[in-house]
Design a protein around this motif. Structure first.
Motif, mmCIF file in Angstrom:
data_model
loop_
_atom_site.group_PDB
_atom_site.id
_atom_site.type_symbol
_atom_site.label_atom_id
_atom_site.label_comp_id
_atom_site.label_asym_id
_atom_site.label_seq_id
_atom_site.Cartn_x
_atom_site.Cartn_y
_atom_site.Cartn_z
ATOM 1 N N LYS A 1 19.514 -77.625 -7.390
ATOM 2 C CA LYS A 1 20.229 -76.364 -7.613
ATOM 3 C C LYS A 1 21.552 -76.292 -6.858
ATOM 4 O O LYS A 1 22.455 -75.559 -7.268
ATOM 5 C CB LYS A 1 19.337 -75.184 -7.224
ATOM 6 C CG LYS A 1 18.082 -75.078 -8.090
ATOM 7 C CD LYS A 1 18.431 -75.164 -9.588
ATOM 8 C CE LYS A 1 17.209 -75.190 -10.477
ATOM 9 N NZ LYS A 1 17.546 -75.435 -11.902
ATOM 10 N N ASP B 1 21.396 -75.560 -18.931
ATOM 11 C CA ASP B 1 20.891 -76.861 -18.480
ATOM 12 C C ASP B 1 20.241 -77.622 -19.630
ATOM 13 O O ASP B 1 20.425 -78.837 -19.771
ATOM 14 C CB ASP B 1 19.877 -76.677 -17.346
ATOM 15 C CG ASP B 1 20.533 -76.236 -16.051
ATOM 16 O OD1 ASP B 1 21.766 -76.370 -15.933
ATOM 17 O OD2 ASP B 1 19.812 -75.742 -15.154
ATOM 18 N N GLY C 1 23.585 -75.643 -9.980
ATOM 19 C CA GLY C 1 23.812 -74.213 -10.074
ATOM 20 C C GLY C 1 24.981 -73.713 -9.250
ATOM 21 O O GLY C 1 25.731 -72.831 -9.675
ATOM 22 N N GLY D 1 28.499 -74.886 -11.058
ATOM 23 C CA GLY D 1 28.725 -73.549 -11.593
ATOM 24 C C GLY D 1 30.034 -72.932 -11.138
ATOM 25 O O GLY D 1 30.644 -72.129 -11.847
ATOM 26 N N VAL E 1 21.047 -69.796 -17.161
ATOM 27 C CA VAL E 1 21.283 -71.104 -16.549
ATOM 28 C C VAL E 1 20.326 -72.134 -17.148
ATOM 29 O O VAL E 1 20.709 -73.280 -17.396
ATOM 30 C CB VAL E 1 21.101 -71.019 -15.023
ATOM 31 C CG1 VAL E 1 21.167 -72.415 -14.398
ATOM 32 C CG2 VAL E 1 22.161 -70.120 -14.405
#
Length: 371
Positions: A203, A255, A207, A211, A251
């Motif tokens: 993550k 993914d 993320g 991100g 998310v």
């Protein structure tokens, strides 16, 4: 009528009808101005390949010299903890700059890491008025784009073509390894897909640090003029349009789409390549590898070939080092190279694309020139 009208408004607001347009894309059209001077070299440099479209460069320009700096504020965090990809991207910018110098009436003298006291000073390019041959690759600069679409599996990349790409490099510390046959491609593709799954499961890498560079809206693109966009993701046209018009997905959905796209990219690769250097910690070797990558990509563009980094394996190898993990992907990369003298820093695919690659946003020259 209200629904249709609302849909049209949403499409216009999200840039569905303006793909690759607006201020964020003007550098691709204005890269060659009728005026002369060193700034024209920077206009070419900023169109170079770079990781996550982070554009990690700054330039100090004088009439006789350009200094190229890394902008450490634009690092990718856990995705690139040792700044290897950043320096590959800086090497790409340097290659474009040198190609543009000849077209603008300069000869160049390049010094890498010229000041040991300033690690951000990547290269110093001395400029002298002079006439030197202009490479045909110079004209490919605005046409080169990373192409993430599926490649044509019915149009293989010949060994002659791969040898020609290899021959573009004459640096004893930089080398490309090819995996072209079906027997060679399969394990490489499997490794890259596995690395993508590991990347998504992390993550911090996926993320947070990836991100940060996601530009979800037309307004984001025009404001930031950098980062990852839906247009450049290599998605089918309808999927891309719906992705812009519909509300943001979760998310998990992002993914899933990324993993499906990666599997398709690996499956349709004409060949895989692995860029390696003698010492992956050496900044000058990283930069020179970037020059080689940009040179190959420009040549490939001229020949109608598409190229795309698929670098999750090397990113995971770096992550393994940072976290003290078992070197699963590090060992896999070493097994592919099969030569302890070389260390992998970039994995990629090459082939003949089914679709023209689309442009990514770029910051203006004034935003990357420092006093």
């Amino acid at each position: 009528m209200l629904v249709v009208g609302g849909g049209v408004w949403r499409a216009a607001d999200q840039g569905v009808f303006s793909t690759g347009e607006g201020p964020a894309y003007e550098p691709w059209d204005d890269w060659r101005t009728p005026t002369s001077g060193p700034l024209n070299l920077v206009r070419a440099a900023i169109l170079a390949a770079n990781p996550h479209n982070s554009q990690p460069w700054l330039f100090h320009v004088t009439p006789t010299q350009i200094d190229l700096f890394s902008d450490l504020r634009r690092n990718l965090g856990t995705v690139d903890p040792f700044l290897i990809e950043m320096h590959i991207g800086l090497g790409c910018a340097l290659e474009n700059l040198v190609l543009a110098a000849a077209a603008n009436g300069y000869t160049t003298r390049v010094s890498l890491s010229p000041d040991a006291s300033d690690e951000t000073l990547v290269a110093r390019i001395g400029l002298t008025p002079g006439s030197v041959p202009v490479s045909t690759l110079y004209h490919m600069i605005p046409l080169r784009h990373t192409n993430r679409y599926p490649y044509d599996t019915g149009h293989p990349v010949s060994l002659v073509t791969l040898d020609a790409l290899s021959a573009l490099g004459d640096d004893p510390d930089v080398r490309v390894f090819w995996f072209a046959s079906a027997l060679e491609r399969t394990p490489v593709g499997n490794m890259l897909v596995e690395a993508a799954h590991a990347f998504v499961a992390d993550k911090a890498q996926d993320g947070v640090d990836t991100g940060t560079w996601w530009r979800a809206t037309w307004q984001d693109i025009q404001q930031h003029r950098d980062g990852i966009t839906l247009d450049a993701a290599g998605l089918p046209d309808l999927t891309r349009v719906l992705g812009k018009m519909l509300p943001s997905v979760s998310v998990e959905q992002q993914d899933s789409s990324f993993l499906q796209n990666t599997a398709e990219q690996a499956k349709t690769a004409g060949a895989f390549g692995l860029l390696a250097i003698r010492n992956r910690q050496d900044r000058t070797q990283q930069v020179r590898a970037g020059q080689f990558w940009e040179h190959m990509h420009l040549w490939a563009t001229k020949e109608g070939l598409a190229m795309q980094p698929l670098n999750q394996a090397t990113e995971r190898a770096s992550r393994e080092i940072v976290l003290g993990m078992s070197p699963h992907f590090g060992d896999a990369l070493r097994l592919l190279v099969q030569d302890a003298a070389w260390q992998a820093i970039l994995t990629f695919r090459v082939g003949y694309s089914t679709h023209e690659g689309l442009r990514s946003p770029r910051r203006a020259v004034n935003d990357v020139v420092k006093p």
